[in-house]
Design a protein around this motif. Structure first.
Motif, PDB file in Angstrom:
ATOM      1  N   HIS A 285       0.588  -1.252  -0.013  1.00  0.00           N
ATOM      2  CA  HIS A 285       0.182   0.006  -0.128  1.00  0.00           C
ATOM      3  C   HIS A 285       1.248   1.066   0.231  1.00  0.00           C
ATOM      4  O   HIS A 285       0.490   2.373  -0.642  1.00  0.00           O
ATOM      5  CB  HIS A 285      -0.968   0.086   0.975  1.00  0.00           C
ATOM      6  N   SER A 286       1.672   1.320   1.056  1.00  0.00           N
ATOM      7  CA  SER A 286       2.881   2.702   0.622  1.00  0.00           C
ATOM      8  C   SER A 286       3.325   2.526  -0.221  1.00  0.00           C
ATOM      9  O   SER A 286       3.172   3.605  -0.886  1.00  0.00           O
ATOM     10  CB  SER A 286       4.061   2.296   1.136  1.00  0.00           C
ATOM     11  N   ASN A 287       3.409   1.393  -1.416  1.00  0.00           N
ATOM     12  CA  ASN A 287       4.530   1.781  -2.675  1.00  0.00           C
ATOM     13  C   ASN A 287       3.206   1.789  -3.584  1.00  0.00           C
ATOM     14  O   ASN A 287       4.101   2.736  -4.581  1.00  0.00           O
ATOM     15  CB  ASN A 287       5.023   0.221  -3.523  1.00  0.00           C
ATOM     16  N   ALA A 288       1.964   1.221  -3.636  1.00  0.00           N
ATOM     17  CA  ALA A 288       0.978   1.747  -4.859  1.00  0.00           C
ATOM     18  C   ALA A 288       0.298   3.647  -4.076  1.00  0.00           C
ATOM     19  O   ALA A 288       0.281   4.348  -5.212  1.00  0.00           O
ATOM     20  CB  ALA A 288      -0.424   1.232  -4.046  1.00  0.00           C
ATOM     21  N   LEU A 289       0.631   4.243  -2.916  1.00  0.00           N
ATOM     22  CA  LEU A 289       0.002   6.019  -2.779  1.00  0.00           C
ATOM     23  C   LEU A 289       1.450   6.193  -3.088  1.00  0.00           C
ATOM     24  O   LEU A 289       1.299   7.604  -3.957  1.00  0.00           O
ATOM     25  CB  LEU A 289       0.302   5.561  -0.815  1.00  0.00           C
ATOM     26  N   ARG A 290       2.680   5.739  -2.526  1.00  0.00           N
ATOM     27  CA  ARG A 290       3.703   6.857  -3.919  1.00  0.00           C
ATOM     28  C   ARG A 290       3.495   7.138  -5.099  1.00  0.00           C
ATOM     29  O   ARG A 290       4.132   7.691  -5.682  1.00  0.00           O
ATOM     30  CB  ARG A 290       5.125   5.808  -2.921  1.00  0.00           C
ATOM     31  N   ASN A 291       3.364   5.858  -5.846  1.00  0.00           N
ATOM     32  CA  ASN A 291       3.390   6.222  -7.380  1.00  0.00           C
ATOM     33  C   ASN A 291       1.833   7.421  -7.503  1.00  0.00           C
ATOM     34  O   ASN A 291       1.837   8.216  -8.296  1.00  0.00           O
ATOM     35  CB  ASN A 291       2.504   4.468  -7.832  1.00  0.00           C
ATOM     36  N   LEU A 292       0.947   6.963  -6.423  1.00  0.00           N
ATOM     37  CA  LEU A 292      -0.323   7.434  -6.839  1.00  0.00           C
ATOM     38  C   LEU A 292      -0.100   9.226  -6.556  1.00  0.00           C
ATOM     39  O   LEU A 292      -0.024  10.086  -7.284  1.00  0.00           O
ATOM     40  CB  LEU A 292      -1.006   7.428  -5.834  1.00  0.00           C
TER      41      LEU A 292
END
Length: 227
Positions: free
Chosen positions: A215-222
Motif C-alpha cells: 500500500h505504501s508503494n501504491a500510494l507513492r506511485n499515485l
C-alpha cells in the motif's frame, strides 16, 4: 463492464431481491465511472440521464446520491453533480486507512486460514499472474480485487471487511492509475506471491509487513502521478 456492475450491486444492493430503477441507474452509471468511461471531474447532467433512462429527474438524483455515498460522485450545493475527483490528501487518507486494516487482515489469515483457504488464495494470485502474462491491466485489476475480497472473507474479521468494502468503489480507479505506472504491475504481483508464502509459513508479522509495503508503494506511485 459486467464485473464492475456486479461489484457495485454487491455493495449497494446486496439485500435487494429485485433491482429498482434507482438502483439500476446507480449500478450502470457507477460502472461507467469505475471503468473510466466517465472520467473524474466530468459533469453528470441529470437532464441527459433522465432522457437516457426515460424517466424523470427524481430517480436520477436519488441514484447519484447513492453514488455520492460510495464516494464516486460529488454533489456540490447549487451546482451540477460530477464524478468525484480525489485530491492527494484524500487519497492518502484512504490508502493509509486501508493499509492499516489490511495489515490486521493479513495477520489473521496467516494465523487462522486452513489448507483449502490458502489454496484458494494461491489460485487467486495465479489469476493475477495470468493477467500479467497477457499484459492485461484491466484483468489484473479485477483479479486483484477478487483476491482481496477472498482475503477478507478468509480472515473472518467482519469489522475490517465492512470498512474495507465501504472504501472499495472509491479505490478502483486509483488502483488502475497506480498499476499503470512503469514496473508497478510486476511489483504488485511479486508482493502477492510473497504474501502467499508468508501465509503458508504462518508468518503473521511478515504478511502484515508485505500488505503495508504494498500500500505504501501504491500510494507513492499515485502521489507521483497525480502531482
Amino acid at each position: 463492464m459486467a464485473i464492475a456492475e456486479t461489484t457495485i450491486r454487491r455493495i449497494i444492493a446486496a439485500r435487494d431481491d429485485r433491482i429498482s430503477l434507482v438502483t439500476r441507474i446507480a449500478i450502470e452509471v457507477g460502472a461507467e465511472i469505475i471503468e473510466d468511461v466517465i472520467r473524474p471531474g466530468h459533469d453528470l447532467n441529470s437532464v441527459d440521464l433522465a432522457r437516457r433512462y426515460a424517466t424523470s429527474r427524481t430517480p436520477i438524483r436519488e441514484a447519484l446520491m447513492l453514488l455520492e455515498k460510495e464516494g464516486l460522485v460529488d454533489i456540490p450545493p447549487r451546482r451540477r453533480p460530477r464524478v468525484q475527483a480525489m485530491n492527494v490528501p484524500m487519497i492518502r487518507e484512504i490508502y493509509r486507512t486501508r493499509g492499516v486494516l489490511l495489515e490486521f487482515v493479513a495477520a489473521d489469515v496467516a494465523r487462522n486460514a486452513d489448507k483449502n483457504e490458502l489454496e484458494l488464495l494461491e489460485q487467486a494470485v495465479n489469476e493475477m499472474d495470468r493477467a500479467h502474462h497477457n499484459d492485461d491491466i484491466r484483468a489484473y485489476l479485477w483479479a486483484n480485487i477478487a483476491f482481496h475480497d477472498l482475503n477478507l472473507t478468509v480472515s473472518k474479521n467482519q469489522t475490517a471487511k465492512r470498512i474495507v468494502e465501504s472504501l472499495l468503489l472509491r479505490t478502483i480507479h486509483l488502483r488502475r492509475v497506480s498499476l499503470c505506472q512503469p514496473g508497478r504491475l510486476e511489483a504488485s504481483l511479486e508482493d502477492h506471491r510473497q504474501l502467499i508464502k508468508a501465509y503458508q509459513q504462518r508468518d503473521a508479522n511478515l504478511a502484515g509487513a508485505l500488505i503495508r509495503s504494498n500500500h505504501s508503494n501504491a500510494l507513492r506511485n499515485l502521489e507521483i502521478s497525480l502531482t
